[in-house]
Design a protein around this motif. Structure first.
Motif: not given
Length: 217
Positions: A12-20, A37-44
């Motif tokens: 769960s922690v590591c997936n926060v940063f996936a594709n950011s 601020a990268h939108g991918q992080i909020a989506q993750n």
């Protein structure tokens, strides 16, 4: 590896940063710079939260730093989880500077013992196949002495750890009192480490990930 509930927490922690958006073109003493601020992080985060039962689901607003709260019952292996998470963040994203902050001196001693335990070292290196070792520095309180005081060596070794050494994770272990009230971190010393006179400024330059054990305390 860990138990299923532990693996869920680690992923769960590591997936926060996936594709950011992660910048690796940085100073050799610094962690890669993650664009919070990268939108991918909020989506993750939303996707991960959707897997969590509504009764224990939190809300995370993104600010200029990212605060992730992992709740685990006593006795379910928090120390194992955050140590394994450091290895996994290093494997996936080359993050190699971590500060562990614990509430009390007994917990500090226990954490040090866990990280330095030969069985634990072998488990992460061989069974989990991380092929990496933690270089642990422990910040201790210094008794005020007359005469010259020196830049704390634990901080200096932690800061100087270079990303060029790809099989090392640099960890600074401290208790909360030393981080919040410790003069030794805010003092300006005569000598510099990586160009910094103040330990706290040198630590900031490493862009560390901070793991707070029992933050409610």
């Amino acid at each position: 590896g860990g138990l299923p509930h532990q693996q869920i927490a680690i992923d769960s922690v590591c997936n926060v940063f996936a594709n950011s958006d992660i910048n690796y073109n940085i100073d050799s003493i610094s962690n890669p710079i993650i664009d919070i601020a990268h939108g991918q992080i909020a989506q993750n985060i939303k996707a991960i939260q959707a897997q969590v039962h509504p009764s224990i689901r939190g809300v995370n607003t993104l600010s200029n730093y990212l605060s992730l709260d992992i709740k685990m019952e006593t006795g379910t292996g928090k120390t194992y989880v955050y140590v394994a998470t450091m290895f996994e963040l290093h494997r996936r994203y080359k993050i190699n500077k971590f500060i562990i902050v614990v509430p009390t001196l007994p917990i500090k001693a226990g954490t040090k013992q866990f990280i330095e335990d030969p069985y634990v070292i072998r488990h992460f290196r061989d069974e989990c196949k991380f092929g990496t070792e933690i270089e642990l520095q422990v910040l201790e309180s210094k008794k005020a002495k007359k005469g010259k005081s020196y830049f704390p060596s634990a901080v200096s070794e932690f800061v100087k750890g270079s990303k060029q050494t790809t099989n090392k994770i640099y960890v600074l272990l401290t208790n909360m009192a030393l981080l919040t009230n410790g003069k030794q971190l805010t003092t300006e010393y005569d000598s510099t480490i990586e160009g910094f006179y103040s330990p706290i400024k040198a630590i900031e330059a490493t862009k560390p990930i901070v793991i707070i054990d029992e933050p409610h305390r």
